[in-house]
Design a protein around this motif. Sequence first.
Motif, short mmCIF file in Angstrom:
data_model
loop_
_atom_site.label_atom_id
_atom_site.label_comp_id
_atom_site.label_asym_id
_atom_site.label_seq_id
_atom_site.Cartn_x
_atom_site.Cartn_y
_atom_site.Cartn_z
N GLN A 104 46.75 -14.06 52.38
CA GLN A 104 45.49 -12.40 52.77
C GLN A 104 45.21 -12.04 51.81
O GLN A 104 43.66 -12.12 51.41
N LEU A 108 41.78 -13.56 53.91
CA LEU A 108 41.64 -11.87 54.74
C LEU A 108 40.79 -10.72 54.42
O LEU A 108 39.67 -10.76 54.32
N ALA A 165 48.77 -8.24 55.72
CA ALA A 165 47.64 -8.46 56.73
C ALA A 165 47.44 -7.41 57.65
O ALA A 165 46.00 -7.20 58.20
N TRP A 168 43.95 -4.78 57.58
CA TRP A 168 42.65 -5.99 57.81
C TRP A 168 42.68 -6.38 58.82
O TRP A 168 41.68 -7.05 58.92
#
Length: 232
Positions: A104, A108, A165, A168
């Motif tokens: 992440q 991400l 995570a 996001w």
Amino acid sequence: MIDLYYWTTPNGHKITIFLEEVGLPYNIIPVNIGAGDQFQPEFLKISPNNRIPAIVDHEPVDGGEAISVFESGAILLYLAEKTGKLISQNVRERTEVLEWLFWQMAGLGPMAGQNHHFSTYAPEKIEYAINRYVNETGRLYAVLDKRLADREFVAGDYSIADIAAYPWIVPHERQSQNLENFPNLKRWFESIQARPAVTRAYEKAEAFKNQALDIEKSRNLLFNQSANTIQR
């Protein structure tokens, strides 16, 4: 008591979600990034990269002086180790949590952040850049969707990998992503969204809604920094 230097960004939400989940007492110190609070000398002492979030733990486990931590991934790991919660002590399970936490932080977050920038904030709409980051965000969604095909959470039990995570994925529409295309991710997202701690964390953000960013006024503070910003 934890002092949390916070603003209502995905990285800021990570820390309020964790703290609400484990019930650790904390005090929010708002850092209005649109007003330049991140450049105040007091904040730079604990966050030299002039980014939120950061914390100061006034009761570290070693009983010594207060410890400050910056970078959201480092904060999540520090707090998980402090509380013994949301990270396994089993070496194999712990390694999986750390893999996905770093995924992440390195993938991400940065890619979705660039997606937001070029799709929403950039003064020029550069088609190549928009497509590049929308597509890469979609690729990362697919990676997570595939990972979640045979498990409830990213690394088995609910952990800091999920907490990192989730914020996001919240702005998926702004990232030009349709969760219907990622059914395992959608199921995971909705299960986390329904957690009481997540609800409480996002309710905390409501107090700062009246200080929403004016991108045009804040553009230089948010997007046009250089080496001179640090060296001056």
